[in-house]
Motif scaffolding. Sequence first.
Motif, PDB file in Angstrom:
ATOM      1  N   ILE A   1       0.838  -1.206   0.000  1.00  0.00           N
ATOM      2  CA  ILE A   1       0.000   0.000   0.000  1.00  0.00           C
ATOM      3  C   ILE A   1       0.873   1.256   0.000  1.00  0.00           C
ATOM      4  O   ILE A   1       0.587   2.216  -0.724  1.00  0.00           O
ATOM      5  N   ASP A   2       1.947   1.248   0.772  1.00  0.00           N
ATOM      6  CA  ASP A   2       2.881   2.378   0.764  1.00  0.00           C
ATOM      7  C   ASP A   2       3.435   2.601  -0.643  1.00  0.00           C
ATOM      8  O   ASP A   2       3.550   3.738  -1.106  1.00  0.00           O
ATOM      9  N   GLU A   3       3.778   1.518  -1.330  1.00  0.00           N
ATOM     10  CA  GLU A   3       4.316   1.628  -2.691  1.00  0.00           C
ATOM     11  C   GLU A   3       3.258   2.183  -3.650  1.00  0.00           C
ATOM     12  O   GLU A   3       3.566   3.028  -4.496  1.00  0.00           O
ATOM     13  N   LEU A   4       2.014   1.723  -3.502  1.00  0.00           N
ATOM     14  CA  LEU A   4       0.928   2.242  -4.346  1.00  0.00           C
ATOM     15  C   LEU A   4       0.719   3.735  -4.114  1.00  0.00           C
ATOM     16  O   LEU A   4       0.481   4.499  -5.063  1.00  0.00           O
ATOM     17  N   ARG A   5       0.821   4.140  -2.868  1.00  0.00           N
ATOM     18  CA  ARG A   5       0.672   5.566  -2.557  1.00  0.00           C
ATOM     19  C   ARG A   5       1.782   6.383  -3.223  1.00  0.00           C
ATOM     20  O   ARG A   5       1.546   7.480  -3.729  1.00  0.00           O
ATOM     21  N   LEU A   6       3.009   5.841  -3.226  1.00  0.00           N
ATOM     22  CA  LEU A   6       4.134   6.520  -3.872  1.00  0.00           C
ATOM     23  C   LEU A   6       3.904   6.665  -5.377  1.00  0.00           C
ATOM     24  O   LEU A   6       4.403   7.590  -6.007  1.00  0.00           O
ATOM     25  N   GLN A   7       3.137   5.745  -5.933  1.00  0.00           N
ATOM     26  CA  GLN A   7       2.827   5.792  -7.367  1.00  0.00           C
ATOM     27  C   GLN A   7       1.595   6.648  -7.672  1.00  0.00           C
ATOM     28  O   GLN A   7       1.151   6.702  -8.816  1.00  0.00           O
ATOM     29  N   GLY A   8       1.051   7.280  -6.642  1.00  0.00           N
ATOM     30  CA  GLY A   8      -0.032   8.221  -6.867  1.00  0.00           C
ATOM     31  C   GLY A   8      -1.424   7.745  -6.501  1.00  0.00           C
ATOM     32  O   GLY A   8      -2.393   8.485  -6.661  1.00  0.00           O
ATOM     33  N   PHE A   9      -1.558   6.523  -6.033  1.00  0.00           N
ATOM     34  CA  PHE A   9      -2.881   6.032  -5.637  1.00  0.00           C
ATOM     35  C   PHE A   9      -3.279   6.648  -4.292  1.00  0.00           C
ATOM     36  O   PHE A   9      -2.453   6.762  -3.387  1.00  0.00           O
ATOM     37  N   SER A  10      -4.530   7.031  -4.174  1.00  0.00           N
ATOM     38  CA  SER A  10      -5.037   7.597  -2.935  1.00  0.00           C
ATOM     39  C   SER A  10      -5.752   6.505  -2.146  1.00  0.00           C
ATOM     40  O   SER A  10      -6.859   6.092  -2.506  1.00  0.00           O
ATOM     41  N   ILE A  11      -5.102   6.017  -1.118  1.00  0.00           N
ATOM     42  CA  ILE A  11      -5.651   4.939  -0.287  1.00  0.00           C
ATOM     43  C   ILE A  11      -5.628   5.422   1.158  1.00  0.00           C
ATOM     44  O   ILE A  11      -4.557   5.587   1.743  1.00  0.00           O
ATOM     45  N   THR A  12      -6.805   5.629   1.718  1.00  0.00           N
ATOM     46  CA  THR A  12      -6.868   6.151   3.082  1.00  0.00           C
ATOM     47  C   THR A  12      -6.593   5.054   4.103  1.00  0.00           C
ATOM     48  O   THR A  12      -6.800   3.865   3.839  1.00  0.00           O
ATOM     49  N   LYS A  13      -6.147   5.465   5.271  1.00  0.00           N
ATOM     50  CA  LYS A  13      -5.928   4.530   6.372  1.00  0.00           C
ATOM     51  C   LYS A  13      -7.246   3.845   6.734  1.00  0.00           C
ATOM     52  O   LYS A  13      -7.280   2.646   6.996  1.00  0.00           O
ATOM     53  N   GLU A  14      -8.338   4.606   6.701  1.00  0.00           N
ATOM     54  CA  GLU A  14      -9.660   4.046   7.029  1.00  0.00           C
ATOM     55  C   GLU A  14     -10.053   2.948   6.042  1.00  0.00           C
ATOM     56  O   GLU A  14     -10.626   1.930   6.425  1.00  0.00           O
TER      57      GLU A  14
END
Length: 184
Positions: free
Chosen positions: A27-40
């Motif tokens: 998930i951290d890697e996806l976020r670095l690639q621009g995906f918006s994934i909330t903790k919730e």
Amino acid sequence: SDAHFKIECGLLGTYQSKNITGLLAAIDELRLQGFSITKEAVFDGLKNVTALTGLKGRWQKLNRNPLTICDTGHNEAGITEILNQLAELKFNKLHWVLGMVKDKDVSKVLKRLPVSAQYYFCQANIPRAMEATTLAQHAKEIGLTGNVVPDVNEAIHRATQNAAPEDLILIGGSTFVVAEIENL
């Protein structure tokens, strides 16, 4: 970050903590690639993972007396995790409904299994399944004993008949065996 938080996972089994670590890194890697994934969203997804995905058979409790659990662990690493989890439980005798596939080296897994358990050797209804009689022969060579009951659900029924309330029934050795459990 150094933040601490509690994650509730819908899948049981202490080994899930290892899986969750890998998931959070992805998930951290996806976020670095621009995906918006909330903790919730992550917390909600993990909490409701079985309902959202239909994934079953990961340290899934099927009955209480006797405690009956199924797990899809089928290789040496998966069986090791199952054995670690079994070591944390209190029960009298272990009844293991066991089926495996014929295209893998089953000896490594069989050598890890407890000789004190009562085995019910079965086979999933697929071409890859190792015949229950063949599995029983491999098991016998290393000191495991039990009954050949080819049909998965009949093997579960036989284990349930033989088990006392304080015993434990484990169903596994193959994803395909778990997949054939009625009413899972």
